[in-house]
Design a protein around this motif. Structure first.
Motif, PDB file in Angstrom:
ATOM      1  N   ASP A 105       0.849  -1.195   0.000  1.00 52.35           N
ATOM      2  CA  ASP A 105       0.000   0.000   0.000  1.00 52.35           C
ATOM      3  C   ASP A 105       0.880   1.239   0.000  1.00 52.35           C
ATOM      4  OD1 ASP A 105       0.741   0.612   2.800  1.00 52.35           O
ATOM      5  OD2 ASP A 105      -0.515  -1.109   3.291  1.00 52.35           O
ATOM      6  N   ILE A 106       0.238   2.405  -0.182  1.00 50.01           N
ATOM      7  CA  ILE A 106       0.971   3.657  -0.326  1.00 50.01           C
ATOM      8  C   ILE A 106       1.721   4.021   0.947  1.00 50.01           C
ATOM      9  CG2 ILE A 106      -1.027   5.049   0.320  1.00 50.01           C
ATOM     10  CD1 ILE A 106       1.738   5.951  -2.235  1.00 50.01           C
ATOM     11  N   TRP A 107       1.169   3.686   2.120  1.00 51.06           N
ATOM     12  CA  TRP A 107       1.813   4.054   3.377  1.00 51.06           C
ATOM     13  C   TRP A 107       3.101   3.280   3.595  1.00 51.06           C
ATOM     14  CZ3 TRP A 107      -0.002   8.448   4.639  1.00 51.06           C
ATOM     15  CH2 TRP A 107      -1.356   8.747   4.397  1.00 51.06           C
ATOM     16  N   THR A 108       3.113   2.010   3.222  1.00 54.35           N
ATOM     17  CA  THR A 108       4.349   1.231   3.300  1.00 54.35           C
ATOM     18  C   THR A 108       5.387   1.792   2.340  1.00 54.35           C
ATOM     19  OG1 THR A 108       3.064  -0.751   3.856  1.00 54.35           O
ATOM     20  CG2 THR A 108       5.339  -1.076   3.115  1.00 54.35           C
ATOM     21  N   LEU A 109       4.931   2.198   1.157  1.00 52.06           N
ATOM     22  CA  LEU A 109       5.851   2.788   0.188  1.00 52.06           C
ATOM     23  C   LEU A 109       6.485   4.055   0.746  1.00 52.06           C
ATOM     24  CD1 LEU A 109       6.989   2.792  -2.769  1.00 52.06           C
ATOM     25  CD2 LEU A 109       5.108   4.355  -3.308  1.00 52.06           C
ATOM     26  N   LEU A 110       5.671   4.952   1.324  1.00 52.01           N
ATOM     27  CA  LEU A 110       6.197   6.203   1.860  1.00 52.01           C
ATOM     28  C   LEU A 110       7.193   5.931   2.997  1.00 52.01           C
ATOM     29  CD1 LEU A 110       2.972   8.417   1.916  1.00 52.01           C
ATOM     30  CD2 LEU A 110       4.843   8.473   0.270  1.00 52.01           C
ATOM     31  N   ALA A 111       6.881   4.983   3.873  1.00 51.82           N
ATOM     32  CA  ALA A 111       7.793   4.663   4.974  1.00 51.82           C
ATOM     33  C   ALA A 111       9.115   4.104   4.454  1.00 51.82           C
ATOM     34  CB  ALA A 111       7.130   3.665   5.919  1.00 51.82           C
ATOM     35  N   SER A 112       9.038   3.258   3.436  1.00 50.25           N
ATOM     36  CA  SER A 112      10.265   2.667   2.894  1.00 50.25           C
ATOM     37  C   SER A 112      11.095   3.702   2.152  1.00 50.25           C
ATOM     38  CB  SER A 112       9.934   1.492   1.972  1.00 50.25           C
ATOM     39  OG  SER A 112       9.196   1.912   0.837  1.00 50.25           O
ATOM     40  N   ARG A 113      10.431   4.706   1.559  1.00 48.80           N
ATOM     41  CA  ARG A 113      11.191   5.772   0.893  1.00 48.80           C
ATOM     42  C   ARG A 113      11.935   6.629   1.916  1.00 48.80           C
ATOM     43  NH1 ARG A 113      12.847   3.930  -2.553  1.00 48.80           N
ATOM     44  NH2 ARG A 113      13.431   5.855  -3.578  1.00 48.80           N
ATOM     45  N   ALA A 114      11.322   6.838   3.065  1.00 51.00           N
ATOM     46  CA  ALA A 114      12.004   7.576   4.131  1.00 51.00           C
ATOM     47  C   ALA A 114      13.232   6.793   4.611  1.00 51.00           C
ATOM     48  CB  ALA A 114      11.055   7.840   5.294  1.00 51.00           C
ATOM     49  N   LEU A 115      13.078   5.459   4.749  1.00 54.01           N
ATOM     50  CA  LEU A 115      14.210   4.633   5.165  1.00 54.01           C
ATOM     51  C   LEU A 115      15.323   4.664   4.121  1.00 54.01           C
ATOM     52  CD1 LEU A 115      15.384   2.620   7.208  1.00 54.01           C
ATOM     53  CD2 LEU A 115      14.231   0.784   5.927  1.00 54.01           C
ATOM     54  N   ALA A 116      14.961   4.641   2.849  1.00 58.27           N
ATOM     55  CA  ALA A 116      15.963   4.727   1.784  1.00 58.27           C
ATOM     56  C   ALA A 116      16.737   6.039   1.871  1.00 58.27           C
ATOM     57  CB  ALA A 116      15.288   4.600   0.415  1.00 58.27           C
ATOM     58  N   ALA A 117      16.044   7.106   2.229  1.00 58.33           N
ATOM     59  CA  ALA A 117      16.700   8.407   2.354  1.00 58.33           C
ATOM     60  C   ALA A 117      17.715   8.419   3.488  1.00 58.33           C
ATOM     61  CB  ALA A 117      15.661   9.503   2.569  1.00 58.33           C
ATOM     62  N   VAL A 118      17.449   7.652   4.549  1.00 63.68           N
ATOM     63  CA  VAL A 118      18.417   7.538   5.646  1.00 63.68           C
ATOM     64  C   VAL A 118      19.733   6.964   5.118  1.00 63.68           C
ATOM     65  CG1 VAL A 118      18.926   6.397   7.840  1.00 63.68           C
ATOM     66  CG2 VAL A 118      16.644   7.315   7.413  1.00 63.68           C
ATOM     67  N   GLY A 119      19.634   5.888   4.331  1.00 62.76           N
ATOM     68  CA  GLY A 119      20.834   5.306   3.737  1.00 62.76           C
ATOM     69  C   GLY A 119      21.534   6.266   2.794  1.00 62.76           C
ATOM     70  N   ALA A 120      20.758   6.962   1.963  1.00 60.37           N
ATOM     71  CA  ALA A 120      21.342   7.905   1.008  1.00 60.37           C
ATOM     72  C   ALA A 120      22.031   9.068   1.710  1.00 60.37           C
ATOM     73  CB  ALA A 120      20.252   8.428   0.071  1.00 60.37           C
ATOM     74  N   ALA A 121      21.387   9.602   2.763  1.00 61.13           N
ATOM     75  CA  ALA A 121      21.941  10.750   3.485  1.00 61.13           C
ATOM     76  C   ALA A 121      23.224  10.383   4.222  1.00 61.13           C
ATOM     77  CB  ALA A 121      20.907  11.295   4.472  1.00 61.13           C
ATOM     78  N   ALA A 122      23.332   9.138   4.651  1.00 60.94           N
ATOM     79  CA  ALA A 122      24.564   8.693   5.305  1.00 60.94           C
ATOM     80  C   ALA A 122      25.652   8.399   4.279  1.00 60.94           C
ATOM     81  CB  ALA A 122      24.297   7.450   6.151  1.00 60.94           C
ATOM     82  N   TYR A 123      25.262   7.946   3.085  1.00 61.16           N
ATOM     83  CA  TYR A 123      26.248   7.489   2.108  1.00 61.16           C
ATOM     84  C   TYR A 123      26.926   8.624   1.344  1.00 61.16           C
ATOM     85  CZ  TYR A 123      28.510   5.174  -1.777  1.00 61.16           C
ATOM     86  OH  TYR A 123      29.458   4.756  -2.679  1.00 61.16           O
TER      87      TYR A 123
END
Length: 400
Positions: A105-123
């Motif tokens: 669902d869309i809410w899982t997608l939004l949460a996973s995109r936020a998690l992806a940003a954590v990895g990107a911001a650290a990398y």
């Protein structure tokens, strides 16, 4: 053979080049991940039974999370070895994209995109600094450009490729491709990167003290305004291009035009900024941006545009979008030469903040049609042009 003796003047040493290439592969994965959703947003919306505007917020969530967390993560992870941070960040990026690919669902997608940003911001900031540490001081700028070049190459190749993969195999496969790319970069970093120690711990307040300098405080908002202008429409480029009469089968080619423009704009602006200074380059970028959006608004009113003409406009759009970055980096490093890595990282946060604001604004404008989106983008580019004029006046008025 020592590092210095194994390379000719002006060339990266072989060992350093291999490590820098692996780091660039990681930034390519980050750049693809940041923008790939734009290439198949309607497909995700239909699959998850959400509106285009709601689905477009996945880009906003990613960019906003990145902008907020990049300086925080840089401070928290400073004492850790660079290898540990890089590997951990890529693991988070890979896992987050798998979650996005499997989102029910869309809410899982939004949460996973936020998690992806954590990895990107650290990398990304860590990879950039690590690239400079792998080569001799006189070659660091070249290493920086190679590592960060993965982001612009991602707009040229990663996003259009993701669009094609989504057409052939579906959007979930495209996001799985990004996860695999991040995993490949993770393995490469773990196997090839030499050990790099962390840095002394310092507080976030101490790191951000540079913002008290007027020359820095006035430049960073321009990055936000300029990136807002060019990303109001980008997250919704598929319906926007459809409004210009571009067939679904040609959308990938248009995204490729944008990406090629982004790479060219970044390279040409870097050369031109060194030669003529930041102000003429910024003026050229924002005039071109405003003109391209204005013409696309007119074509959207007419209801159709020729593929070649639209392709050229999208090319200019990409060139002006990423042509604004080199002059900003030069302004900031000139204003705070001793804190150059930090101010460049802050500029990257402002880039993603502008992307987040642009996509959020675009979500509201999308309901009223592409014409309004193009028109507001043109006005925002003119606002950035006015900001450049104000900066130029301030620089002339500043005591020497």
């Amino acid at each position: 053979m020592t590092r210095s003796s194994s390379s000719s003047a002006g060339a990266l040493p072989a060992q350093g080049l291999g490590s820098v290439a692996i780091l660039a592969l990681g930034t390519f994965a980050v750049g693809t991940d940041a923008f790939i959703v734009s290439g198949f947003l309607p497909s995700i919306a239909q699959s998850l039974q959400a509106s285009n505007s709601m689905t477009g917020l996945s880009v906003t969530v990613f960019a906003g999370t990145y902008a907020l967390l990049a300086p925080v993560l840089a401070t928290v992870t400073a004492p850790w070895s660079r290898n540990r941070v890089l590997v951990g960040a890529l693991v988070v990026l890979a896992v987050a994209n798998l979650l996005s690919a499997l989102a029910p669902d869309i809410w899982t997608l939004l949460a996973s995109r936020a998690l992806a940003a954590v990895g990107a911001a650290a990398y990304t900031p860590t990879a950039t600094a690590a690239g400079g540490a792998l080569v001799r001081p006189e070659l660091r700028a070249r290493a920086f450009s190679l590592v960060t070049g993965g982001l612009t190459v991602a707009t040229a190749l990663g996003v259009p490729l993701g669009n094609l993969v989504s057409q052939w195999f579906g959007w979930r496969t495209a996001l799985g491709m990004v996860a695999a790319l991040a995993a490949l970069a993770c393995v490469g970093v773990a196997l090839i990167m030499p050990s790099l120690p962390g840095q002394a711990r310092s507080s976030l307040r101490a790191r951000l003290a540079v913002l008290r300098r007027p020359a820095v405080a006035w430049v960073l908002p321009l990055t936000v305004v300029g990136m807002t202008a060019c990303y109001i429409v980008y997250a919704y480029s598929v319906p926007a291009l459809q409004a210009l009469g571009i067939a679904d089968g040609h959308i990938g080619m248009m995204l490729l035009c944008y990406g090629v423009g982004a790479v060219l704009g970044n390279l040409l602006a870097g050369y031109a900024t060194d030669r003529w200074g930041p102000t003429p380059v910024s003026v050229t970028a924002y005039v071109a941006m405003a003109a391209s959006f204005g013409i696309m608004a007119w074509l959207a009113v007419a209801g159709a545009g020729h593929d070649v003409a639209v392709g050229l406009l999208v090319l200019v759009w990409g060139m002006s979008s990423w042509g604004q970055t080199p002059p900003q980096q030069l302004r900031l490093t000139n204003a705070a030469p001793q804190e150059a890595p930090l101010v460049v990282a802050l500029n990257a946060s402002c880039i993603y903040l502008g992307i987040a604001l642009g996509t959020a604004l675009g979500a509201g404008l999308l309901a009223h049609g592409a014409v309004l989106g193009f028109a507001v983008s043109a006005l925002a580019a003119l606002a950035a042009l006015g900001f450049v004029a104000g900066l130029a006046w301030q620089e002339r008025a500043r005591p020497r």
